[in-house]
Design an enzyme around this catalytic site. Structure first.
Site, PDB file in Angstrom:
ATOM      1  N   CYS A   1       0.811  -1.226   0.000  1.00  0.00           N
ATOM      2  CA  CYS A   1       0.000   0.000   0.000  1.00  0.00           C
ATOM      3  C   CYS A   1       0.849   1.283   0.000  1.00  0.00           C
ATOM      4  O   CYS A   1       0.535   2.250  -0.703  1.00  0.00           O
ATOM      5  CB  CYS A   1      -0.961  -0.009   1.186  1.00  0.00           C
ATOM      6  SG  CYS A   1      -0.266  -0.705   2.678  1.00  0.00           S
TER       7      CYS A   1
ATOM      8  N   HIS B   1      -3.059   6.276   4.535  1.00  0.00           N
ATOM      9  CA  HIS B   1      -1.615   6.334   4.790  1.00  0.00           C
ATOM     10  C   HIS B   1      -1.089   7.702   4.332  1.00  0.00           C
ATOM     11  O   HIS B   1      -1.490   8.210   3.274  1.00  0.00           O
ATOM     12  CB  HIS B   1      -0.878   5.263   3.980  1.00  0.00           C
ATOM     13  CG  HIS B   1      -1.034   3.864   4.493  1.00  0.00           C
ATOM     14  ND1 HIS B   1      -1.788   3.517   5.585  1.00  0.00           N
ATOM     15  CD2 HIS B   1      -0.495   2.700   4.038  1.00  0.00           C
ATOM     16  CE1 HIS B   1      -1.713   2.213   5.786  1.00  0.00           C
ATOM     17  NE2 HIS B   1      -0.938   1.689   4.855  1.00  0.00           N
TER      18      HIS B   1
HETATM   19  N1  LIG Z   1      -5.036  -3.489   4.282  1.00  0.00           N
HETATM   20  C1  LIG Z   1      -4.194  -2.950   3.400  1.00  0.00           C
HETATM   21  O1  LIG Z   1      -3.977  -1.703   3.373  1.00  0.00           O
HETATM   22  C2  LIG Z   1      -3.519  -3.793   2.407  1.00  0.00           C
HETATM   23  C3  LIG Z   1      -2.830  -3.177   1.386  1.00  0.00           C
HETATM   24  C4  LIG Z   1      -2.164  -3.951   0.444  1.00  0.00           C
HETATM   25  C5  LIG Z   1      -2.217  -5.315   0.573  1.00  0.00           C
HETATM   26  N2  LIG Z   1      -2.902  -5.916   1.588  1.00  0.00           N
HETATM   27  C6  LIG Z   1      -2.930  -7.364   1.650  1.00  0.00           C
HETATM   28  O2  LIG Z   1      -4.239  -7.848   1.395  1.00  0.00           O
HETATM   29  C7  LIG Z   1      -4.453  -9.062   2.111  1.00  0.00           C
HETATM   30  C8  LIG Z   1      -5.706  -8.952   2.954  1.00  0.00           C
HETATM   31  O3  LIG Z   1      -5.569  -7.857   3.846  1.00  0.00           O
HETATM   32  P1  LIG Z   1      -6.812  -7.307   4.694  1.00  0.00           P
HETATM   33  O4  LIG Z   1      -6.340  -6.021   5.238  1.00  0.00           O
HETATM   34  O5  LIG Z   1      -8.073  -7.345   3.911  1.00  0.00           O
HETATM   35  O6  LIG Z   1      -6.907  -8.419   5.871  1.00  0.00           O
HETATM   36  P2  LIG Z   1      -8.168  -8.796   6.777  1.00  0.00           P
HETATM   37  O7  LIG Z   1      -9.069  -7.649   6.948  1.00  0.00           O
HETATM   38  O8  LIG Z   1      -7.565  -9.424   7.989  1.00  0.00           O
HETATM   39  O9  LIG Z   1      -8.938  -9.924   5.929  1.00  0.00           O
HETATM   40  C9  LIG Z   1      -8.336 -11.155   5.632  1.00  0.00           C
HETATM   41  C10 LIG Z   1      -9.222 -11.942   4.664  1.00  0.00           C
HETATM   42  O10 LIG Z   1      -8.516 -13.138   4.282  1.00  0.00           O
HETATM   43  C11 LIG Z   1      -9.355 -14.253   4.553  1.00  0.00           C
HETATM   44  N3  LIG Z   1      -8.531 -15.406   4.939  1.00  0.00           N
HETATM   45  C12 LIG Z   1      -7.613 -15.451   5.914  1.00  0.00           C
HETATM   46  N4  LIG Z   1      -7.084 -16.703   5.971  1.00  0.00           N
HETATM   47  C13 LIG Z   1      -7.682 -17.426   5.009  1.00  0.00           C
HETATM   48  C14 LIG Z   1      -7.592 -18.768   4.569  1.00  0.00           C
HETATM   49  N5  LIG Z   1      -6.744 -19.635   5.141  1.00  0.00           N
HETATM   50  N6  LIG Z   1      -8.370 -19.183   3.551  1.00  0.00           N
HETATM   51  C15 LIG Z   1      -9.225 -18.317   2.962  1.00  0.00           C
HETATM   52  N7  LIG Z   1      -9.381 -17.028   3.331  1.00  0.00           N
HETATM   53  C16 LIG Z   1      -8.613 -16.593   4.341  1.00  0.00           C
HETATM   54  C17 LIG Z   1     -10.236 -13.802   5.689  1.00  0.00           C
HETATM   55  O11 LIG Z   1     -11.369 -14.626   5.732  1.00  0.00           O
HETATM   56  P3  LIG Z   1     -12.114 -14.939   7.137  1.00  0.00           P
HETATM   57  O12 LIG Z   1     -12.934 -13.715   7.443  1.00  0.00           O
HETATM   58  O13 LIG Z   1     -12.927 -16.125   6.794  1.00  0.00           O
HETATM   59  O14 LIG Z   1     -11.036 -15.199   8.136  1.00  0.00           O
HETATM   60  C18 LIG Z   1     -10.544 -12.372   5.256  1.00  0.00           C
HETATM   61  O15 LIG Z   1     -11.537 -12.376   4.272  1.00  0.00           O
HETATM   62  C19 LIG Z   1      -3.158  -9.309   2.868  1.00  0.00           C
HETATM   63  O16 LIG Z   1      -2.320 -10.134   2.081  1.00  0.00           O
HETATM   64  C20 LIG Z   1      -2.548  -7.944   2.986  1.00  0.00           C
HETATM   65  O17 LIG Z   1      -1.157  -7.979   3.146  1.00  0.00           O
HETATM   66  C21 LIG Z   1      -3.556  -5.177   2.507  1.00  0.00           C
END
Ligand SMILES: NC(=O)c1ccc[n+]([C@@H]2O[C@H](COP(=O)([O-])OP(=O)(O)OC[C@H]3O[C@@H](n4cnc5c(N)ncnc54)[C@H](OP(=O)(O)O)[C@@H]3O)[C@@H](O)[C@H]2O)c1
Length: 340
Positions: free
Chosen positions: A130, A243
Protein backbone atom coordinates in the site's frame (compact mmCIF):
# COMPACT_ATOMS: atom_id res chain seq x y z
CA UNK A 1 -20.44 -10.74 -22.53
CA UNK A 2 -18.65 -9.84 -19.31
CA UNK A 3 -16.38 -11.60 -16.84
CA UNK A 4 -16.82 -14.25 -14.19
CA UNK A 5 -14.99 -12.68 -11.25
CA UNK A 6 -13.88 -14.16 -7.94
CA UNK A 7 -13.08 -12.06 -4.85
CA UNK A 8 -11.05 -14.12 -2.37
CA UNK A 9 -10.94 -12.59 1.12
CA UNK A 10 -14.36 -11.01 0.65
CA UNK A 11 -14.94 -10.69 4.41
CA UNK A 12 -11.73 -8.70 4.96
CA UNK A 13 -10.90 -5.00 4.76
CA UNK A 14 -9.49 -5.20 1.25
CA UNK A 15 -11.95 -7.78 -0.11
CA UNK A 16 -14.97 -5.72 0.91
CA UNK A 17 -13.48 -2.68 -0.81
CA UNK A 18 -12.82 -4.77 -3.92
CA UNK A 19 -16.51 -5.63 -4.10
CA UNK A 20 -17.46 -1.97 -3.57
CA UNK A 21 -15.07 -0.75 -6.26
CA UNK A 22 -16.04 -3.41 -8.83
CA UNK A 23 -19.64 -2.23 -8.39
CA UNK A 24 -18.81 1.51 -8.32
CA UNK A 25 -16.73 1.32 -11.49
CA UNK A 26 -19.28 -0.93 -13.20
CA UNK A 27 -16.68 -3.54 -14.01
CA UNK A 28 -18.35 -5.81 -16.60
CA UNK A 29 -19.26 -8.68 -14.30
CA UNK A 30 -21.44 -11.54 -15.53
CA UNK A 31 -21.11 -13.52 -12.34
CA UNK A 32 -19.31 -12.90 -9.05
CA UNK A 33 -18.21 -15.25 -6.27
CA UNK A 34 -17.24 -14.07 -2.78
CA UNK A 35 -14.77 -16.42 -1.06
CA UNK A 36 -13.18 -16.55 2.38
CA UNK A 37 -12.14 -19.23 4.85
CA UNK A 38 -14.51 -21.92 6.07
CA UNK A 39 -15.02 -19.78 9.23
CA UNK A 40 -17.02 -17.31 7.13
CA UNK A 41 -19.14 -19.76 5.17
CA UNK A 42 -22.51 -18.10 4.49
CA UNK A 43 -21.43 -14.65 5.78
CA UNK A 44 -23.21 -11.98 3.77
CA UNK A 45 -21.24 -9.27 1.95
CA UNK A 46 -22.48 -6.43 -0.26
CA UNK A 47 -21.88 -6.07 -3.97
CA UNK A 48 -23.62 -2.90 -5.14
CA UNK A 49 -27.27 -3.35 -4.24
CA UNK A 50 -26.89 -7.15 -4.11
CA UNK A 51 -25.97 -9.35 -1.19
CA UNK A 52 -23.61 -12.28 -1.73
CA UNK A 53 -23.14 -15.29 0.51
CA UNK A 54 -19.50 -16.11 1.17
CA UNK A 55 -18.25 -19.49 -0.05
CA UNK A 56 -15.39 -21.59 1.31
CA UNK A 57 -12.30 -21.14 -0.89
CA UNK A 58 -11.18 -24.66 -0.02
CA UNK A 59 -14.01 -26.31 -1.94
CA UNK A 60 -14.39 -23.70 -4.69
CA UNK A 61 -13.80 -24.77 -8.31
CA UNK A 62 -12.00 -21.98 -10.23
CA UNK A 63 -12.59 -23.67 -13.60
CA UNK A 64 -14.42 -21.38 -16.03
CA UNK A 65 -13.81 -18.23 -13.96
CA UNK A 66 -11.83 -15.42 -15.64
CA UNK A 67 -10.26 -13.24 -12.93
CA UNK A 68 -9.66 -13.82 -9.20
CA UNK A 69 -8.86 -10.84 -6.98
CA UNK A 70 -7.00 -12.25 -3.96
CA UNK A 71 -6.74 -10.55 -0.53
CA UNK A 72 -6.19 -13.45 1.85
CA UNK A 73 -2.58 -13.04 3.07
CA UNK A 74 0.55 -14.83 1.87
CA UNK A 75 0.05 -18.20 3.55
CA UNK A 76 -3.39 -18.86 2.10
CA UNK A 77 -2.33 -17.33 -1.24
CA UNK A 78 0.50 -19.84 -1.46
CA UNK A 79 -2.06 -22.62 -1.31
CA UNK A 80 -4.87 -21.24 -3.46
CA UNK A 81 -3.33 -18.92 -6.08
CA UNK A 82 -1.65 -21.77 -8.00
CA UNK A 83 -4.96 -23.67 -8.01
CA UNK A 84 -6.78 -20.70 -9.54
CA UNK A 85 -3.98 -19.95 -12.01
CA UNK A 86 -3.79 -23.58 -13.12
CA UNK A 87 -7.55 -23.62 -13.71
CA UNK A 88 -7.12 -20.67 -16.12
CA UNK A 89 -8.46 -18.00 -13.75
CA UNK A 90 -5.93 -15.12 -13.68
CA UNK A 91 -4.96 -14.14 -10.12
CA UNK A 92 -4.47 -10.50 -9.14
CA UNK A 93 -2.87 -10.86 -5.74
CA UNK A 94 -2.61 -8.36 -2.88
CA UNK A 95 -0.21 -10.31 -0.70
CA UNK A 96 3.57 -9.92 -0.96
CA UNK A 97 4.06 -13.56 -2.02
CA UNK A 98 4.63 -13.02 -5.75
CA UNK A 99 5.71 -9.36 -5.88
CA UNK A 100 9.42 -10.09 -6.26
CA UNK A 101 9.04 -13.07 -8.62
CA UNK A 102 10.61 -12.12 -11.99
CA UNK A 103 7.88 -14.12 -13.76
CA UNK A 104 5.09 -12.10 -12.14
CA UNK A 105 4.41 -8.49 -13.17
CA UNK A 106 4.01 -5.98 -10.31
CA UNK A 107 1.67 -3.30 -11.58
CA UNK A 108 0.45 0.17 -10.74
CA UNK A 109 -1.55 1.08 -13.86
CA UNK A 110 -0.59 4.78 -13.76
CA UNK A 111 3.08 3.72 -13.92
CA UNK A 112 3.62 0.45 -15.79
CA UNK A 113 0.38 -0.84 -17.32
CA UNK A 114 2.46 -2.26 -20.21
CA UNK A 115 3.88 -4.89 -17.87
CA UNK A 116 0.47 -6.63 -18.02
CA UNK A 117 1.61 -8.85 -20.88
CA UNK A 118 4.01 -10.65 -18.53
CA UNK A 119 1.04 -12.16 -16.68
CA UNK A 120 0.90 -15.29 -18.84
CA UNK A 121 4.05 -16.95 -17.46
CA UNK A 122 2.23 -17.82 -14.24
CA UNK A 123 -1.29 -16.48 -14.78
CA UNK A 124 -0.59 -14.26 -11.77
CA UNK A 125 -0.23 -10.47 -11.40
CA UNK A 126 0.94 -8.84 -8.18
CA UNK A 127 -0.41 -5.72 -6.52
CA UNK A 128 2.18 -3.67 -4.60
CA UNK A 129 2.41 -2.80 -0.94
CA UNK A 130 0.00 0.00 0.00
CA UNK A 131 2.77 2.50 0.82
CA UNK A 132 4.58 1.80 -2.43
CA UNK A 133 1.45 2.16 -4.57
CA UNK A 134 0.65 5.75 -3.59
CA UNK A 135 4.31 6.79 -3.63
CA UNK A 136 5.04 5.55 -7.16
CA UNK A 137 1.90 7.29 -8.49
CA UNK A 138 3.45 10.55 -7.22
CA UNK A 139 7.00 9.76 -8.35
CA UNK A 140 6.30 8.55 -11.91
CA UNK A 141 5.46 11.88 -13.63
CA UNK A 142 8.31 13.64 -11.81
CA UNK A 143 10.76 10.89 -12.78
CA UNK A 144 9.68 11.19 -16.43
CA UNK A 145 10.54 14.89 -16.35
CA UNK A 146 13.70 15.17 -14.19
CA UNK A 147 15.02 11.60 -13.48
CA UNK A 148 14.88 10.69 -9.80
CA UNK A 149 18.20 9.71 -8.19
CA UNK A 150 17.16 9.15 -4.59
CA UNK A 151 14.03 9.14 -2.43
CA UNK A 152 13.90 9.54 1.36
CA UNK A 153 10.45 8.66 2.65
CA UNK A 154 8.87 8.49 6.10
CA UNK A 155 5.44 6.92 6.33
CA UNK A 156 2.55 7.43 8.75
CA UNK A 157 0.53 4.26 8.15
CA UNK A 158 -2.99 3.60 9.39
CA UNK A 159 -3.99 0.51 11.35
CA UNK A 160 -6.27 -0.80 8.57
CA UNK A 161 -3.06 -1.71 6.76
CA UNK A 162 -2.81 -4.51 9.33
CA UNK A 163 -6.26 -5.90 8.49
CA UNK A 164 -9.48 -5.88 10.45
CA UNK A 165 -7.67 -7.11 13.61
CA UNK A 166 -5.50 -3.98 13.51
CA UNK A 167 -8.56 -1.74 13.42
CA UNK A 168 -10.18 -3.63 16.30
CA UNK A 169 -7.01 -3.25 18.39
CA UNK A 170 -6.94 0.55 17.99
CA UNK A 171 -10.66 0.78 18.74
CA UNK A 172 -10.52 -1.46 21.83
CA UNK A 173 -7.37 0.15 23.24
CA UNK A 174 -8.78 3.65 22.74
CA UNK A 175 -11.92 2.70 24.66
CA UNK A 176 -9.79 1.06 27.37
CA UNK A 177 -7.82 4.29 27.88
CA UNK A 178 -11.06 6.03 28.90
CA UNK A 179 -12.42 3.00 30.76
CA UNK A 180 -9.37 1.37 32.35
CA UNK A 181 -11.41 -1.54 33.75
CA UNK A 182 -10.48 -3.59 30.68
CA UNK A 183 -6.87 -4.11 29.71
CA UNK A 184 -6.17 -4.47 25.97
CA UNK A 185 -2.52 -5.48 25.63
CA UNK A 186 -0.76 -5.21 22.25
CA UNK A 187 -1.44 -8.23 20.06
CA UNK A 188 -1.41 -7.28 16.37
CA UNK A 189 1.02 -4.41 17.03
CA UNK A 190 4.30 -4.53 18.98
CA UNK A 191 3.33 -1.76 21.44
CA UNK A 192 0.16 0.08 22.42
CA UNK A 193 -1.12 1.81 19.28
CA UNK A 194 -3.79 4.00 20.89
CA UNK A 195 -2.34 7.50 21.48
CA UNK A 196 1.06 6.29 20.32
CA UNK A 197 3.21 5.77 17.20
CA UNK A 198 5.26 2.64 16.47
CA UNK A 199 8.38 2.74 14.28
CA UNK A 200 8.05 -0.88 13.17
CA UNK A 201 5.91 -2.39 10.42
CA UNK A 202 6.58 -6.05 9.61
CA UNK A 203 9.67 -7.93 10.81
CA UNK A 204 13.26 -6.69 11.15
CA UNK A 205 15.80 -7.44 8.41
CA UNK A 206 19.51 -8.09 9.04
CA UNK A 207 20.54 -4.50 8.21
CA UNK A 208 18.17 -3.01 10.80
CA UNK A 209 15.47 -2.04 8.31
CA UNK A 210 12.02 -3.51 8.59
CA UNK A 211 10.50 -5.65 5.83
CA UNK A 212 7.97 -2.88 5.06
CA UNK A 213 10.86 -0.46 4.45
CA UNK A 214 12.62 -3.05 2.26
CA UNK A 215 9.39 -3.59 0.29
CA UNK A 216 9.14 0.12 -0.55
CA UNK A 217 12.70 0.10 -1.88
CA UNK A 218 12.48 -3.12 -3.93
CA UNK A 219 8.97 -2.51 -5.29
CA UNK A 220 9.73 1.05 -6.41
CA UNK A 221 12.68 -0.28 -8.40
CA UNK A 222 10.57 -3.04 -10.01
CA UNK A 223 7.69 -0.73 -10.92
CA UNK A 224 9.50 2.46 -11.89
CA UNK A 225 13.24 2.14 -12.44
CA UNK A 226 15.96 -0.05 -10.86
CA UNK A 227 18.29 2.96 -10.72
CA UNK A 228 16.14 4.87 -8.18
CA UNK A 229 17.57 4.65 -4.64
CA UNK A 230 14.96 4.55 -1.86
CA UNK A 231 15.46 4.76 1.88
CA UNK A 232 12.34 4.47 4.04
CA UNK A 233 11.22 4.67 7.65
CA UNK A 234 7.77 3.15 8.11
CA UNK A 235 5.70 4.10 11.13
CA UNK A 236 2.29 2.89 12.34
CA UNK A 237 0.05 5.68 13.64
CA UNK A 238 -3.34 5.64 15.41
CA UNK A 239 -5.36 6.46 12.29
CA UNK A 240 -8.02 4.00 11.09
CA UNK A 241 -7.76 4.49 7.30
CA UNK A 242 -5.38 6.52 5.11
CA UNK A 243 -1.61 6.33 4.79
CA UNK A 244 0.49 9.52 4.74
CA UNK A 245 4.04 9.94 3.49
CA UNK A 246 6.62 12.68 3.78
CA UNK A 247 8.72 12.27 0.62
CA UNK A 248 12.04 13.94 -0.15
CA UNK A 249 13.20 13.52 -3.75
CA UNK A 250 16.60 14.21 -5.30
CA UNK A 251 16.61 14.59 -9.09
CA UNK A 252 19.32 14.49 -11.75
CA UNK A 253 17.90 17.62 -13.42
CA UNK A 254 16.58 20.78 -11.84
CA UNK A 255 12.82 20.78 -11.26
CA UNK A 256 11.19 23.92 -10.03
CA UNK A 257 8.41 23.52 -7.41
CA UNK A 258 5.88 25.34 -9.61
CA UNK A 259 6.61 23.10 -12.57
CA UNK A 260 6.41 20.03 -10.31
CA UNK A 261 2.98 21.22 -9.10
CA UNK A 262 1.80 21.65 -12.71
CA UNK A 263 3.11 18.20 -13.70
CA UNK A 264 1.40 16.54 -10.74
CA UNK A 265 -1.87 18.39 -11.46
CA UNK A 266 -1.95 16.83 -14.94
CA UNK A 267 -0.85 13.34 -13.88
CA UNK A 268 -3.29 10.40 -13.74
CA UNK A 269 -4.60 9.38 -10.33
CA UNK A 270 -3.34 12.51 -8.57
CA UNK A 271 -5.14 15.39 -6.93
CA UNK A 272 -3.02 18.36 -5.88
CA UNK A 273 -4.27 20.32 -2.85
CA UNK A 274 -1.48 22.72 -2.02
CA UNK A 275 -2.38 26.07 -0.56
CA UNK A 276 0.22 27.70 1.62
CA UNK A 277 -2.22 28.60 4.36
CA UNK A 278 -3.50 26.88 7.52
CA UNK A 279 -5.29 23.69 6.47
CA UNK A 280 -4.35 24.04 2.81
CA UNK A 281 -3.23 20.40 2.54
CA UNK A 282 -4.85 16.97 2.79
CA UNK A 283 -4.86 14.84 5.93
CA UNK A 284 -5.64 11.10 5.95
CA UNK A 285 -9.18 11.37 7.28
CA UNK A 286 -10.11 13.47 4.24
CA UNK A 287 -8.97 10.87 1.70
CA UNK A 288 -11.07 7.96 3.00
CA UNK A 289 -13.27 6.49 0.28
CA UNK A 290 -11.51 8.43 -2.47
CA UNK A 291 -9.66 7.06 -5.48
CA UNK A 292 -7.01 9.76 -5.74
CA UNK A 293 -3.52 10.03 -4.35
CA UNK A 294 -3.43 13.51 -2.82
CA UNK A 295 -0.29 15.64 -2.98
CA UNK A 296 0.30 18.68 -0.77
CA UNK A 297 3.19 20.73 0.66
CA UNK A 298 5.20 20.71 -2.61
CA UNK A 299 8.35 22.73 -1.98
CA UNK A 300 11.98 23.03 -2.95
CA UNK A 301 14.57 21.33 -0.73
CA UNK A 302 17.27 23.97 -0.70
CA UNK A 303 19.77 21.72 1.13
CA UNK A 304 20.59 19.80 -2.08
CA UNK A 305 21.04 20.82 -5.72
CA UNK A 306 17.89 19.34 -7.26
CA UNK A 307 15.53 18.49 -4.44
CA UNK A 308 11.83 18.61 -3.66
CA UNK A 309 9.72 17.77 -0.63
CA UNK A 310 6.08 16.74 -0.74
CA UNK A 311 3.30 15.25 1.37
CA UNK A 312 1.38 12.31 -0.11
CA UNK A 313 -1.87 10.88 1.28
CA UNK A 314 -4.15 8.12 0.01
CA UNK A 315 -6.77 5.61 1.13
CA UNK A 316 -4.64 2.51 1.71
CA UNK A 317 -7.60 0.17 1.26
CA UNK A 318 -8.34 1.76 -2.13
CA UNK A 319 -5.28 2.95 -4.12
CA UNK A 320 -3.08 0.92 -1.77
CA UNK A 321 -4.98 -2.30 -2.40
CA UNK A 322 -8.51 -2.79 -3.77
CA UNK A 323 -8.67 0.06 -6.30
CA UNK A 324 -5.27 -0.78 -7.74
CA UNK A 325 -6.30 -4.44 -8.08
CA UNK A 326 -9.51 -3.50 -9.89
CA UNK A 327 -7.56 -1.10 -12.15
CA UNK A 328 -5.24 -4.02 -13.02
CA UNK A 329 -8.32 -6.13 -13.83
CA UNK A 330 -9.52 -3.32 -16.10
CA UNK A 331 -6.17 -3.25 -17.93
CA UNK A 332 -6.19 -7.06 -18.20
CA UNK A 333 -9.69 -6.95 -19.65
CA UNK A 334 -8.93 -4.14 -22.08
CA UNK A 335 -5.51 -5.32 -23.28
CA UNK A 336 -5.68 -9.10 -23.02
CA UNK A 337 -8.96 -10.87 -22.27
CA UNK A 338 -11.09 -8.45 -24.33
CA UNK A 339 -14.56 -9.41 -23.15
CA UNK A 340 -17.24 -7.05 -21.93
N1 LIG B 1 -5.04 -3.49 4.28
C1 LIG B 1 -4.19 -2.95 3.40
O1 LIG B 1 -3.98 -1.70 3.37
C2 LIG B 1 -3.52 -3.79 2.41
C3 LIG B 1 -2.83 -3.18 1.39
C4 LIG B 1 -2.16 -3.95 0.44
C5 LIG B 1 -2.22 -5.32 0.57
N2 LIG B 1 -2.90 -5.92 1.59
C6 LIG B 1 -2.93 -7.36 1.65
O2 LIG B 1 -4.24 -7.85 1.40
C7 LIG B 1 -4.45 -9.06 2.11
C8 LIG B 1 -5.71 -8.95 2.95
O3 LIG B 1 -5.57 -7.86 3.85
P1 LIG B 1 -6.81 -7.31 4.69
O4 LIG B 1 -6.34 -6.02 5.24
O5 LIG B 1 -8.07 -7.34 3.91
O6 LIG B 1 -6.91 -8.42 5.87
P2 LIG B 1 -8.17 -8.80 6.78
O7 LIG B 1 -9.07 -7.65 6.95
O8 LIG B 1 -7.57 -9.42 7.99
O9 LIG B 1 -8.94 -9.92 5.93
C9 LIG B 1 -8.34 -11.16 5.63
C10 LIG B 1 -9.22 -11.94 4.66
O10 LIG B 1 -8.52 -13.14 4.28
C11 LIG B 1 -9.35 -14.25 4.55
N3 LIG B 1 -8.53 -15.41 4.94
C12 LIG B 1 -7.61 -15.45 5.91
N4 LIG B 1 -7.08 -16.70 5.97
C13 LIG B 1 -7.68 -17.43 5.01
C14 LIG B 1 -7.59 -18.77 4.57
N5 LIG B 1 -6.74 -19.64 5.14
N6 LIG B 1 -8.37 -19.18 3.55
C15 LIG B 1 -9.22 -18.32 2.96
N7 LIG B 1 -9.38 -17.03 3.33
C16 LIG B 1 -8.61 -16.59 4.34
C17 LIG B 1 -10.24 -13.80 5.69
O11 LIG B 1 -11.37 -14.63 5.73
P3 LIG B 1 -12.11 -14.94 7.14
O12 LIG B 1 -12.93 -13.71 7.44
O13 LIG B 1 -12.93 -16.12 6.79
O14 LIG B 1 -11.04 -15.20 8.14
C18 LIG B 1 -10.54 -12.37 5.26
O15 LIG B 1 -11.54 -12.38 4.27
C19 LIG B 1 -3.16 -9.31 2.87
O16 LIG B 1 -2.32 -10.13 2.08
C20 LIG B 1 -2.55 -7.94 2.99
O17 LIG B 1 -1.16 -7.98 3.15
C21 LIG B 1 -3.56 -5.18 2.51
Amino acid sequence: MGYRVVVAGATGNVGREMLNILAERQFPVDEIAALASRRSLGTEVSFGDKTLKTQDIDTFDFTGWDIALFAIGSDATKKYAPISAKAGCVVIDNSSLYRYDPDVPLIVPECNADAIHGYSKKNIIANPNCSTAQMVVALKPLHDRARIKRVVVSTYQSVSGAGKEGMDELWDQTKAVYNPVTDVPPAKFQKQIAFNVIPQIDVFMEDGSTKEEWKMMVETKKILDPSIKVTATCVRVPVFVGHSESINIEFEDHLDEDEARDILREAPGIMVIDKREPGGYVSPIECVGDYATFISRIRQDSTIDNGLNLWCVSDNLRKGAALNAVQIAEVLGREVLKKG
